[in-house]
Motif scaffolding. Structure first.
Motif, PDB file in Angstrom:
ATOM      1  N   VAL A 245       0.844  -1.201   0.000  1.00  0.00           N
ATOM      2  CA  VAL A 245       0.000   0.000   0.000  1.00  0.00           C
ATOM      3  C   VAL A 245       0.881   1.253   0.000  1.00  0.00           C
ATOM      4  CG1 VAL A 245      -1.882   1.259   1.130  1.00  0.00           C
ATOM      5  CG2 VAL A 245      -1.701  -1.221   1.424  1.00  0.00           C
ATOM      6  N   TYR A 246       0.533   2.195  -0.868  1.00  0.00           N
ATOM      7  CA  TYR A 246       1.061   3.556  -0.786  1.00  0.00           C
ATOM      8  C   TYR A 246       0.040   4.359   0.000  1.00  0.00           C
ATOM      9  CZ  TYR A 246       2.494   8.276  -2.233  1.00  0.00           C
ATOM     10  OH  TYR A 246       2.875   9.603  -2.255  1.00  0.00           O
ATOM     11  N   VAL A 247       0.451   4.893   1.146  1.00  0.00           N
ATOM     12  CA  VAL A 247      -0.455   5.558   2.074  1.00  0.00           C
ATOM     13  C   VAL A 247      -0.281   7.066   1.991  1.00  0.00           C
ATOM     14  CG1 VAL A 247      -1.211   5.741   4.476  1.00  0.00           C
ATOM     15  CG2 VAL A 247      -0.257   3.573   3.635  1.00  0.00           C
ATOM     16  N   THR A 248      -1.308   7.748   1.514  1.00  0.00           N
ATOM     17  CA  THR A 248      -1.354   9.211   1.573  1.00  0.00           C
ATOM     18  C   THR A 248      -2.597   9.594   2.359  1.00  0.00           C
ATOM     19  OG1 THR A 248      -2.662   9.514  -0.463  1.00  0.00           O
ATOM     20  CG2 THR A 248      -0.264   9.375  -0.699  1.00  0.00           C
ATOM     21  N   TYR A 249      -2.466  10.589   3.199  1.00  0.00           N
ATOM     22  CA  TYR A 249      -3.589  10.987   4.060  1.00  0.00           C
ATOM     23  C   TYR A 249      -4.103  12.361   3.635  1.00  0.00           C
ATOM     24  CZ  TYR A 249      -6.418  12.082   8.122  1.00  0.00           C
ATOM     25  OH  TYR A 249      -7.468  12.423   8.936  1.00  0.00           O
ATOM     26  N   TYR A 250      -5.423  12.464   3.532  1.00  0.00           N
ATOM     27  CA  TYR A 250      -6.061  13.741   3.186  1.00  0.00           C
ATOM     28  C   TYR A 250      -6.858  14.235   4.400  1.00  0.00           C
ATOM     29  CZ  TYR A 250      -8.855  17.259   0.863  1.00  0.00           C
ATOM     30  OH  TYR A 250      -9.441  18.438   0.519  1.00  0.00           O
ATOM     31  N   PRO A 251      -6.770  15.548   4.738  1.00  0.00           N
ATOM     32  CA  PRO A 251      -6.110  16.603   3.949  1.00  0.00           C
ATOM     33  C   PRO A 251      -4.611  16.735   4.193  1.00  0.00           C
ATOM     34  CG  PRO A 251      -7.296  17.583   5.787  1.00  0.00           C
ATOM     35  CD  PRO A 251      -7.616  16.124   5.817  1.00  0.00           C
ATOM     36  N   ASP A 252      -4.106  16.391   5.383  1.00  0.00           N
ATOM     37  CA  ASP A 252      -2.676  16.505   5.650  1.00  0.00           C
ATOM     38  C   ASP A 252      -2.387  15.814   6.978  1.00  0.00           C
ATOM     39  OD1 ASP A 252      -0.137  18.245   4.676  1.00  0.00           O
ATOM     40  OD2 ASP A 252      -0.159  18.173   6.861  1.00  0.00           O
ATOM     41  N   LEU A 253      -1.209  15.219   7.091  1.00  0.00           N
ATOM     42  CA  LEU A 253      -0.848  14.525   8.332  1.00  0.00           C
ATOM     43  C   LEU A 253      -0.742  15.468   9.522  1.00  0.00           C
ATOM     44  CD1 LEU A 253       1.855  11.932   7.196  1.00  0.00           C
ATOM     45  CD2 LEU A 253      -0.569  11.541   7.688  1.00  0.00           C
ATOM     46  N   ALA A 254      -0.635  16.772   9.274  1.00  0.00           N
ATOM     47  CA  ALA A 254      -0.546  17.739  10.368  1.00  0.00           C
ATOM     48  C   ALA A 254      -1.908  18.004  11.011  1.00  0.00           C
ATOM     49  CB  ALA A 254       0.059  19.048   9.867  1.00  0.00           C
ATOM     50  N   PHE A 255      -2.987  17.552  10.372  1.00  0.00           N
ATOM     51  CA  PHE A 255      -4.320  17.844  10.882  1.00  0.00           C
ATOM     52  C   PHE A 255      -4.642  16.933  12.076  1.00  0.00           C
ATOM     53  CE2 PHE A 255      -6.832  20.371   7.578  1.00  0.00           C
ATOM     54  CZ  PHE A 255      -5.687  20.998   7.105  1.00  0.00           C
ATOM     55  N   PRO A 256      -5.442  17.409  13.035  1.00  0.00           N
ATOM     56  CA  PRO A 256      -5.788  16.595  14.216  1.00  0.00           C
ATOM     57  C   PRO A 256      -6.439  15.274  13.823  1.00  0.00           C
ATOM     58  CG  PRO A 256      -6.458  18.884  14.541  1.00  0.00           C
ATOM     59  CD  PRO A 256      -6.028  18.770  13.104  1.00  0.00           C
ATOM     60  N   GLY A 257      -6.027  14.212  14.518  1.00  0.00           N
ATOM     61  CA  GLY A 257      -6.616  12.902  14.287  1.00  0.00           C
ATOM     62  C   GLY A 257      -5.957  12.078  13.206  1.00  0.00           C
ATOM     63  N   ALA A 258      -5.011  12.661  12.483  1.00  0.00           N
ATOM     64  CA  ALA A 258      -4.376  11.930  11.382  1.00  0.00           C
ATOM     65  C   ALA A 258      -3.624  10.710  11.879  1.00  0.00           C
ATOM     66  CB  ALA A 258      -3.432  12.853  10.616  1.00  0.00           C
ATOM     67  N   ASP A 259      -2.902  10.859  12.991  1.00  0.00           N
ATOM     68  CA  ASP A 259      -2.085   9.735  13.468  1.00  0.00           C
ATOM     69  C   ASP A 259      -2.952   8.554  13.888  1.00  0.00           C
ATOM     70  OD1 ASP A 259      -2.959  11.398  15.561  1.00  0.00           O
ATOM     71  OD2 ASP A 259      -1.354  10.761  16.899  1.00  0.00           O
ATOM     72  N   GLU A 260      -4.094   8.834  14.528  1.00  0.00           N
ATOM     73  CA  GLU A 260      -4.982   7.743  14.913  1.00  0.00           C
ATOM     74  C   GLU A 260      -5.507   7.006  13.678  1.00  0.00           C
ATOM     75  OE1 GLU A 260      -5.215  10.790  16.151  1.00  0.00           O
ATOM     76  OE2 GLU A 260      -5.404  10.704  18.353  1.00  0.00           O
ATOM     77  N   ALA A 261      -5.898   7.770  12.662  1.00  0.00           N
ATOM     78  CA  ALA A 261      -6.431   7.156  11.447  1.00  0.00           C
ATOM     79  C   ALA A 261      -5.367   6.348  10.716  1.00  0.00           C
ATOM     80  CB  ALA A 261      -7.002   8.238  10.523  1.00  0.00           C
ATOM     81  N   VAL A 262      -4.174   6.910  10.583  1.00  0.00           N
ATOM     82  CA  VAL A 262      -3.101   6.207   9.880  1.00  0.00           C
ATOM     83  C   VAL A 262      -2.708   4.942  10.642  1.00  0.00           C
ATOM     84  CG1 VAL A 262      -0.655   6.354   9.232  1.00  0.00           C
ATOM     85  CG2 VAL A 262      -2.218   8.224   8.666  1.00  0.00           C
ATOM     86  N   GLY A 263      -2.619   5.035  11.971  1.00  0.00           N
ATOM     87  CA  GLY A 263      -2.276   3.867  12.764  1.00  0.00           C
ATOM     88  C   GLY A 263      -3.295   2.758  12.632  1.00  0.00           C
ATOM     89  N   ALA A 264      -4.567   3.121  12.705  1.00  0.00           N
ATOM     90  CA  ALA A 264      -5.634   2.121  12.592  1.00  0.00           C
ATOM     91  C   ALA A 264      -5.644   1.491  11.200  1.00  0.00           C
ATOM     92  CB  ALA A 264      -6.984   2.761  12.893  1.00  0.00           C
ATOM     93  N   PHE A 265      -5.429   2.304  10.181  1.00  0.00           N
ATOM     94  CA  PHE A 265      -5.410   1.784   8.809  1.00  0.00           C
ATOM     95  C   PHE A 265      -4.213   0.853   8.604  1.00  0.00           C
ATOM     96  CE2 PHE A 265      -3.966   2.082   4.390  1.00  0.00           C
ATOM     97  CZ  PHE A 265      -5.079   1.553   3.749  1.00  0.00           C
ATOM     98  N   ALA A 266      -3.042   1.241   9.131  1.00  0.00           N
ATOM     99  CA  ALA A 266      -1.852   0.403   8.982  1.00  0.00           C
ATOM    100  C   ALA A 266      -2.062  -0.958   9.643  1.00  0.00           C
ATOM    101  CB  ALA A 266      -0.634   1.111   9.577  1.00  0.00           C
ATOM    102  N   GLU A 267      -2.671  -0.954  10.823  1.00  0.00           N
ATOM    103  CA  GLU A 267      -2.952  -2.221  11.503  1.00  0.00           C
ATOM    104  C   GLU A 267      -3.919  -3.070  10.681  1.00  0.00           C
ATOM    105  OE1 GLU A 267      -4.370  -1.137  15.331  1.00  0.00           O
ATOM    106  OE2 GLU A 267      -2.433  -0.334  16.000  1.00  0.00           O
ATOM    107  N   ALA A 268      -4.924  -2.431  10.094  1.00  0.00           N
ATOM    108  CA  ALA A 268      -5.884  -3.154   9.258  1.00  0.00           C
ATOM    109  C   ALA A 268      -5.197  -3.725   8.019  1.00  0.00           C
ATOM    110  CB  ALA A 268      -7.037  -2.234   8.854  1.00  0.00           C
ATOM    111  N   ALA A 269      -4.268  -2.954   7.433  1.00  0.00           N
ATOM    112  CA  ALA A 269      -3.563  -3.409   6.236  1.00  0.00           C
ATOM    113  C   ALA A 269      -2.709  -4.636   6.548  1.00  0.00           C
ATOM    114  CB  ALA A 269      -2.698  -2.280   5.683  1.00  0.00           C
ATOM    115  N   VAL A 270      -1.946  -4.576   7.635  1.00  0.00           N
ATOM    116  CA  VAL A 270      -1.088  -5.702   8.004  1.00  0.00           C
ATOM    117  C   VAL A 270      -1.931  -6.929   8.320  1.00  0.00           C
ATOM    118  CG1 VAL A 270       0.568  -6.544   9.717  1.00  0.00           C
ATOM    119  CG2 VAL A 270       0.812  -4.234   8.767  1.00  0.00           C
ATOM    120  N   ALA A 271      -3.029  -6.728   9.026  1.00  0.00           N
ATOM    121  CA  ALA A 271      -3.920  -7.845   9.354  1.00  0.00           C
ATOM    122  C   ALA A 271      -4.507  -8.480   8.100  1.00  0.00           C
ATOM    123  CB  ALA A 271      -5.039  -7.369  10.279  1.00  0.00           C
ATOM    124  N   ALA A 272      -4.691  -7.675   7.052  1.00  0.00           N
ATOM    125  CA  ALA A 272      -5.250  -8.176   5.799  1.00  0.00           C
ATOM    126  C   ALA A 272      -4.192  -8.819   4.903  1.00  0.00           C
ATOM    127  CB  ALA A 272      -5.944  -7.039   5.045  1.00  0.00           C
TER     128      ALA A 272
END
Length: 278
Positions: free
Chosen positions: A67-94
């Protein structure tokens, strides 16, 4: 990851999150040109993907190898780290262990997302980029360039703008070659440019005058509000004005063995491709 495991991963579809965006569509095109299977992760994709709707993630991750992971609107925005972390865990599990994250150079919020992605157990690569040259032709600076006036709150600050084509080349290398696993690449262009320099080079490439006009932060925020855009976009200019990224870095050479493209070359090619035609 062994060579056999890597081969098995790359035979499965590669998910490009944000595959219609500035870097994503370039990455998807390069992968397709190599004959590799590509899946686009976007709200308009099949199946659809939406960062704000985790229930869309399992379907788009099914059968994916990387997976190439890009986050919208920007990783500096609040909540980005939680979303990216949860998605990464889902990707590895899949079963998608190979993750390449587009990050921002000098962004504290982006580093939090990087750490969360690494904690997923993925075979990771982080690509930290400076501001894109293509912001002037494919994004929020295009209309001001067409109008001939770049009114921005950056004073005399300088930035080593990086070409999105260079970013895409590094990302594709990271997605397809296990030698890039566990590496963090910082990408910039080959030179520091002030916005008066940018305006001059755009003027030469386009063949008509583009002027840079310094404005205050308050004036810029008012303009954002007038156009219905979030004020957080103004915060991103701190990455330029405080000088944290006012140096050239060498991730393009490290990853690809060649120098990055100049802003002037980008501007000439974008103009020739009709980027600033009404």
């Amino acid at each position: 990851m062994t060579h056999t495991e890597h081969t098995q991963q790359t035979e499965r579809p590669i998910l490009v999150v944000g595959g219609t965006g500035k870097t994503g569509r370039r990455v998807a095109s390069r992968l397709a040109d190599r004959g590799l299977p590509v899946r686009i992760g976007s709200r308009g994709g099949l199946p659809p993907f939406d960062w704000e709707k985790p229930e869309t993630w399992p379907a788009v991750l099914e059968g994916v190898g990387a997976v190439y992971v890009t986050y919208y609107p920007d990783l500096a925005f609040p909540g980005a780290d939680e979303a990216v972390g949860a998605f990464a865990e889902a990707a590895v599990a899949a079963g998608a262990r190979r993750l390449v994250l587009l990050s921002g150079r000098g962004e504290e919020g982006a580093v939090r997302s990087e750490e969360r992605l690494k904690q997923s157990g993925a075979d990771w690569t982080v690509v930290r980029a400076n501001w894109f040259a293509q912001n002037f032709s494919e994004s929020f600076f295009r209309d001001p360039v067409l109008a001939g006036e770049l009114a921005l709150p950056v004073g005399d600050a300088v930035e080593p703008f990086v070409d999105a084509d260079d970013i895409a080349d590094v990302v594709v290398a990271a997605l397809t070659d296990p030698r890039h696993t566990g590496r963090t690449y910082e990408l910039s262009g080959p030179e520091l440019l002030g916005f008066h320099d940018v305006a001059a080079q755009l003027s030469e490439a386009i063949g008509r005058t583009v002027t840079y006009i310094p404005v205050t932060d308050a004036e810029y925020r008012a303009a954002l509000a007038e156009h219905g855009l979030p004020g957080e976009f103004a915060d991103l200019f701190a990455l330029i004005t405080d000088g944290r990224n006012a140096s050239v870095v060498h991730g393009v050479e490290e990853a690809l063995g060649r120098p990055p493209r100049t802003f002037a070359a980008y501007a000439r090619d974008a103009a020739a491709a009709g980027a600033w035609k009404d």
